[in-house]
Design a protein around this motif. Structure first.
Motif, short mmCIF file in Angstrom:
data_model
loop_
_atom_site.label_atom_id
_atom_site.label_comp_id
_atom_site.label_asym_id
_atom_site.label_seq_id
_atom_site.Cartn_x
_atom_site.Cartn_y
_atom_site.Cartn_z
N VAL A 26 -31.50 -29.51 -41.52
CA VAL A 26 -30.89 -28.58 -40.57
C VAL A 26 -30.21 -29.39 -39.46
O VAL A 26 -30.81 -30.30 -38.89
CB VAL A 26 -31.96 -27.65 -39.96
CG1 VAL A 26 -31.33 -26.74 -38.91
CG2 VAL A 26 -32.62 -26.81 -41.06
N ASN A 85 -27.56 -19.48 -41.93
CA ASN A 85 -27.58 -20.74 -42.67
C ASN A 85 -26.19 -21.07 -43.20
O ASN A 85 -25.35 -20.19 -43.37
CB ASN A 85 -28.60 -20.66 -43.82
CG ASN A 85 -28.08 -19.87 -45.00
OD1 ASN A 85 -27.32 -20.39 -45.83
ND2 ASN A 85 -28.46 -18.61 -45.08
N TRP A 143 -33.28 -26.69 -44.67
CA TRP A 143 -32.95 -25.48 -45.41
C TRP A 143 -33.46 -25.66 -46.84
O TRP A 143 -33.23 -26.70 -47.45
CB TRP A 143 -31.45 -25.24 -45.45
CG TRP A 143 -30.77 -25.10 -44.13
CD1 TRP A 143 -29.90 -25.98 -43.56
CD2 TRP A 143 -30.88 -24.00 -43.21
NE1 TRP A 143 -29.47 -25.51 -42.34
CE2 TRP A 143 -30.05 -24.29 -42.10
CE3 TRP A 143 -31.60 -22.81 -43.22
CZ2 TRP A 143 -29.93 -23.43 -41.02
CZ3 TRP A 143 -31.48 -21.95 -42.13
CH2 TRP A 143 -30.65 -22.26 -41.05
#
Length: 220
Positions: free
Chosen positions: A28, A74, A208
């Motif tokens: 991330v 995301n 993620w």
């Protein structure tokens, strides 16, 4: 439905093609920071919603109920969106074929790639190996569909998730290199440190976790 590119190295492409890889973890960016108020947890700045997002609340998957903002925030997409795989590759003359960079193909000699790129290929094809970042959409052989996505700490990976990442025991090159059999999770950790650096596992970053299925290419 949206479609986005995603990079994979040769070993991971081979794992997808064999049907052994159905997850990928990506760091991330930027990393979430500790909340400075009574709520605790972590904040993450989302450019998509132009706001700080609470990781433990808004970025979680609540198994079919309220999903927070995970689908919106995301960089990969929501369930049902597609990812087309970019990998290192070759182009050859005017034959109209692409050559993936794996052990099953040779771009010279009598063996040829097993697929033909879609669309009109450029005329100035060469034998030069091309990096994955420069692979155009028409040359892609693998298309994935996102089946789930979440955020978690790297070290939270389970043995089953490590297997879904394409890792197992001594059959993996990292185990052979070390000279003995190691478990799937240790295998994943060893390879992560090879890619990102010796101490990166210990930093335990937020990642993620993208789960997917192959809808074009891959194992039959």
């Amino acid at each position: 439905m949206k479609e986005r590119p995603i990079l994979f190295n040769t070993a991971m492409v081979q794992a997808i093609l064999s049907g052994n890889k159905t997850q990928t973890r990506r760091i991330v960016k930027p990393q979430p920071e500790v909340c400075d108020d009574a709520r605790g947890g972590h904040w993450w700045p989302s450019s998509d919603v132009q706001s700080m997002v609470h990781v433990e609340k808004e970025l979680q998957d609540y198994e079919g109920f309220w999903r927070g903002l995970i689908d919106d925030c995301n960089p990969f997409g929501a369930k049902g969106d597609r990812l087309w795989v970019r990998e290192s590759w070759y182009q050859k003359g005017t034959v109209g074929r692409t050559y993936p960079d794996d052990d099953e193909y040779q771009f010279f000699g009598h063996r040829q790639a097993a697929y033909v790129a879609d669309g009109d290929a450029p005329k100035d094809w060469t034998f030069k190996k091309r990096p994955s970042i420069h692979m155009p959409r028409w040359a892609c052989r693998l298309i994935l569909e996102i089946t789930n996505i979440r955020i978690e700490r790297l070290q939270n990976i389970t043995t089953e998730d490590a297997k879904a990442e394409g890792f197992d025991y001594s059959t993996h090159p990292s185990a052979i290199e070390m000279g003995y059999a190691i478990g799937a999770k240790t295998n994943f950790r060893f390879t992560w440190e090879q890619i990102y650096g010796q101490n990166e596992w210990n930093k335990n970053p937020w990642v993620w976790v993208v789960e997917f299925k192959v809808i074009q290419g891959g194992a039959a």
